[in-house]
Design a protein around this motif. Structure first.
Motif, PDB file in Angstrom:
ATOM      1  N   GLY A 223       0.791  -1.224   0.000  1.00  0.00           N
ATOM      2  CA  GLY A 223       0.000   0.000   0.000  1.00  0.00           C
ATOM      3  C   GLY A 223       0.823   1.273   0.000  1.00  0.00           C
ATOM      4  O   GLY A 223       0.415   2.284  -0.590  1.00  0.00           O
ATOM      5  N   LEU A 224       1.996   1.245   0.616  1.00  0.00           N
ATOM      6  CA  LEU A 224       2.795   2.458   0.728  1.00  0.00           C
ATOM      7  C   LEU A 224       3.256   2.969  -0.632  1.00  0.00           C
ATOM      8  O   LEU A 224       3.237   4.179  -0.895  1.00  0.00           O
ATOM      9  N   TRP A 225       3.683   2.062  -1.506  1.00  0.00           N
ATOM     10  CA  TRP A 225       4.159   2.482  -2.822  1.00  0.00           C
ATOM     11  C   TRP A 225       3.012   3.046  -3.659  1.00  0.00           C
ATOM     12  O   TRP A 225       3.186   4.021  -4.394  1.00  0.00           O
ATOM     13  N   PHE A 230       0.801   6.700  -6.827  1.00  0.00           N
ATOM     14  CA  PHE A 230      -0.492   6.862  -7.508  1.00  0.00           C
ATOM     15  C   PHE A 230      -1.436   7.760  -6.718  1.00  0.00           C
ATOM     16  O   PHE A 230      -2.222   8.506  -7.319  1.00  0.00           O
ATOM     17  N   THR A 231      -1.421   7.670  -5.397  1.00  0.00           N
ATOM     18  CA  THR A 231      -2.248   8.493  -4.514  1.00  0.00           C
ATOM     19  C   THR A 231      -3.705   8.473  -4.976  1.00  0.00           C
ATOM     20  O   THR A 231      -4.343   9.498  -5.183  1.00  0.00           O
ATOM     21  N   ASN A 232      -4.227   7.248  -5.114  1.00  0.00           N
ATOM     22  CA  ASN A 232      -5.600   7.058  -5.577  1.00  0.00           C
ATOM     23  C   ASN A 232      -6.203   5.910  -4.773  1.00  0.00           C
ATOM     24  O   ASN A 232      -6.008   4.738  -5.092  1.00  0.00           O
ATOM     25  N   ALA A 233      -6.933   6.261  -3.723  1.00  0.00           N
ATOM     26  CA  ALA A 233      -7.448   5.250  -2.804  1.00  0.00           C
ATOM     27  C   ALA A 233      -8.448   4.320  -3.468  1.00  0.00           C
ATOM     28  O   ALA A 233      -8.464   3.116  -3.199  1.00  0.00           O
ATOM     29  N   SER A 234      -9.304   4.846  -4.336  1.00  0.00           N
ATOM     30  CA  SER A 234     -10.312   3.996  -4.981  1.00  0.00           C
ATOM     31  C   SER A 234      -9.657   2.966  -5.898  1.00  0.00           C
ATOM     32  O   SER A 234     -10.113   1.815  -5.977  1.00  0.00           O
ATOM     33  N   ASP A 235      -8.600   3.362  -6.606  1.00  0.00           N
ATOM     34  CA  ASP A 235      -7.880   2.411  -7.451  1.00  0.00           C
ATOM     35  C   ASP A 235      -7.223   1.326  -6.589  1.00  0.00           C
ATOM     36  O   ASP A 235      -7.209   0.147  -6.944  1.00  0.00           O
ATOM     37  N   TYR A 236      -6.695   1.745  -5.460  1.00  0.00           N
ATOM     38  CA  TYR A 236      -6.112   0.794  -4.508  1.00  0.00           C
ATOM     39  C   TYR A 236      -7.168  -0.192  -4.021  1.00  0.00           C
ATOM     40  O   TYR A 236      -6.933  -1.405  -3.954  1.00  0.00           O
ATOM     41  N   GLY A 237      -8.349   0.316  -3.710  1.00  0.00           N
ATOM     42  CA  GLY A 237      -9.442  -0.545  -3.258  1.00  0.00           C
ATOM     43  C   GLY A 237      -9.862  -1.543  -4.322  1.00  0.00           C
ATOM     44  O   GLY A 237     -10.171  -2.704  -4.014  1.00  0.00           O
ATOM     45  N   PHE A 238      -9.897  -1.104  -5.581  1.00  0.00           N
ATOM     46  CA  PHE A 238     -10.252  -2.024  -6.669  1.00  0.00           C
ATOM     47  C   PHE A 238      -9.232  -3.164  -6.758  1.00  0.00           C
ATOM     48  O   PHE A 238      -9.601  -4.334  -6.917  1.00  0.00           O
ATOM     49  N   SER A 239      -7.952  -2.815  -6.648  1.00  0.00           N
ATOM     50  CA  SER A 239      -6.898  -3.831  -6.689  1.00  0.00           C
ATOM     51  C   SER A 239      -7.029  -4.820  -5.535  1.00  0.00           C
ATOM     52  O   SER A 239      -6.796  -6.021  -5.694  1.00  0.00           O
ATOM     53  N   LEU A 240      -7.429  -4.318  -4.373  1.00  0.00           N
ATOM     54  CA  LEU A 240      -7.630  -5.193  -3.224  1.00  0.00           C
ATOM     55  C   LEU A 240      -8.772  -6.183  -3.472  1.00  0.00           C
ATOM     56  O   LEU A 240      -8.697  -7.346  -3.068  1.00  0.00           O
ATOM     57  N   GLY A 302      -5.914   7.598   5.937  1.00  0.00           N
ATOM     58  CA  GLY A 302      -7.233   7.161   6.385  1.00  0.00           C
ATOM     59  C   GLY A 302      -8.057   6.586   5.244  1.00  0.00           C
ATOM     60  O   GLY A 302      -8.779   5.597   5.425  1.00  0.00           O
ATOM     61  N   GLU A 303      -7.969   7.200   4.055  1.00  0.00           N
ATOM     62  CA  GLU A 303      -8.705   6.694   2.898  1.00  0.00           C
ATOM     63  C   GLU A 303      -8.217   5.300   2.494  1.00  0.00           C
ATOM     64  O   GLU A 303      -9.022   4.424   2.157  1.00  0.00           O
ATOM     65  N   TYR A 304      -6.927   5.092   2.540  1.00  0.00           N
ATOM     66  CA  TYR A 304      -6.370   3.789   2.179  1.00  0.00           C
ATOM     67  C   TYR A 304      -6.769   2.716   3.194  1.00  0.00           C
ATOM     68  O   TYR A 304      -7.057   1.575   2.818  1.00  0.00           O
ATOM     69  N   GLU A 305      -6.785   3.085   4.467  1.00  0.00           N
ATOM     70  CA  GLU A 305      -7.200   2.125   5.489  1.00  0.00           C
ATOM     71  C   GLU A 305      -8.658   1.730   5.313  1.00  0.00           C
ATOM     72  O   GLU A 305      -9.032   0.566   5.489  1.00  0.00           O
ATOM     73  N   ARG A 306      -9.506   2.683   4.952  1.00  0.00           N
ATOM     74  CA  ARG A 306     -10.924   2.372   4.723  1.00  0.00           C
ATOM     75  C   ARG A 306     -11.086   1.428   3.546  1.00  0.00           C
ATOM     76  O   ARG A 306     -11.960   0.545   3.560  1.00  0.00           O
ATOM     77  N   GLU A 307     -10.274   1.587   2.524  1.00  0.00           N
ATOM     78  CA  GLU A 307     -10.369   0.700   1.372  1.00  0.00           C
ATOM     79  C   GLU A 307     -10.018  -0.747   1.759  1.00  0.00           C
ATOM     80  O   GLU A 307     -10.617  -1.692   1.257  1.00  0.00           O
TER      81      GLU A 307
END
Length: 368
Positions: A223-225, A230-240, A302-307
């Motif tokens: 998640g850190l990278w 990218f700094t895009n929480a929704s994209d991170y959530g999709f990948s998860l 916080g946004e990344y943790e919510r994802e």
């Protein structure tokens, strides 16, 4: 035609009274033996008649089910308490020969909190021998970014001596590389896979499934990278979400996590133990580059943790992976446990490793 109950009673009478009559005829002088035999036969008849009386059968089943539920509830309760850790960070003075003065160094230690519920779980701080027994013959895969690399180092420090650890540090911390080792004394194989993005983790899981090889223990986290580049929480959530589906399909089990029954009942394969390595608490003011301080803010974290929570990855939200909450461990240890606001002292990852090992003990119903 006689019903099942009548037939059962007739058989019971034959089984009960004929042997008792014979025993009474031959053993009338030994009353203890006679009544012992009678009691044994009565109990045997009772066991055989139980299925014919639904109320008795249901009572026995309910008692058995209640016992199982209590055991399962206790296990779940103890797992939820694994992160109940208290920290002690106290200053200690050491002499700095280069600067010719005394500087402040902080000594850090941790222990599980003292409370009735935590004490009843009897968590153990495992030593080298204990870890060798628990992970004997295991294949351990740890994948992710630098946090996962430090977690792997902490695990290895529990099973290797100081000489072995020097060799590990030289190889494990080669920049952006994988690392493989075998601890011959316990037959444990450990693979660290450099996987800074969630998509890398998904590819790793797909490879395991494709090759039909399953590690005994899989620890992943990322998640850190993504947050930095990218700094895009929704994209991170999709990948998860994609990773969650991939991990779920990896499991050679039915839809109920933790069941060792093979898919479709055709193959029986032991399910791997799965853990998600949470991101650490970031201290923004201590981050070592301007780009990190601008992008890796408290709001973004916080946004990344919510994802992570909303993706359904974690066991407490119905997912397959049990959380190793490095975020709470690093937060409670505090800013004196980090030099760059991102990577924490080894004691934090040590606590995470001990939490994982105790979770394995709970899952496998073992005590050391």
């Amino acid at each position: 035609m006689l019903g099942a109950v009548q037939l059962g009673l007739l058989a019971a009478c034959v089984v009960l009274f004929v042997p008792m009559g014979m025993a009474g005829w031959h053993l009338s002088r030994n009353k203890v033996l006679f009544f012992s035999g009678a009691l044994f036969i009565t109990l045997a008849v009772g066991v055989h008649l139980t299925p014919y009386f639904p109320s008795v059968s249901n009572f026995v089943t309910s008692v058995s089910s209640s016992t199982v539920n209590v055991v399962m509830d206790n296990r779940a309760s103890c797992v939820s308490l694994l992160h109940e850790i208290a920290w002690e960070v106290r200053p200690g003075r050491v002499f700095n020969f280069e600067l010719n003065n005394n500087s402040v160094n902080y000594e850090k230690s941790w222990s599980w909190k003292r409370s009735g519920s935590v004490d009843s779980c009897e968590f153990q701080r495992l030593k080298r021998h204990d870890v060798s027994v628990l992970l004997n013959g295991s294949w351990v895969v740890i994948a992710g970014d630098s946090q996962a690399r430090m977690f792997a180092l902490s695990l290895l420090s529990l099973v290797l001596d100081s000489e072995g650890m020097e060799s590990v540090k030289a190889s494990l911390f080669k920049r952006h590389s994988d690392y493989h080792t075998v601890v011959n004394e316990m037959g444990m194989k450990l693979d660290f896979m450099w996987a800074p993005y969630v998509t890398n983790l998904t590819s790793l899981v797909a490879g395991l499934k494709r090759n039909l090889v399953y590690p005994d223990l899989l620890v992943v986290g990322s998640g850190l990278w993504h947050m930095l580049h990218f700094t895009n929480a929704s994209d991170y959530g999709f990948s998860l979400g994609v990773l969650r589906s991939s991990v779920t399909s990896l499991l050679p089990v039915s839809s109920e996590f933790g069941n060792d029954e093979g898919v479709g009942g055709s193959v029986s394969v032991r399910s791997p133990h799965l853990f998600w390595l949470g991101m650490p608490t970031l201290v923004n003011s201590m981050l070592n580059t301007k780009e990190k301080r601008e992008k890796m803010t408290e709001l973004v974290c916080g946004e990344y943790e919510r994802e992570v929570q909303e993706s359904g990855m974690l066991r407490q939200f119905g997912g397959p992976l049990q959380l190793l909450d490095i975020g709470s461990l690093s937060w409670n240890c505090g800013i004196r446990c980090t030099d760059d606001g991102m990577h924490y002292d080894g004691v934090v990852y040590e606590a995470g490793v001990q939490i994982m090992l105790n979770a394995l003990l709970i899952e496998s119903h073992q005590r050391l």
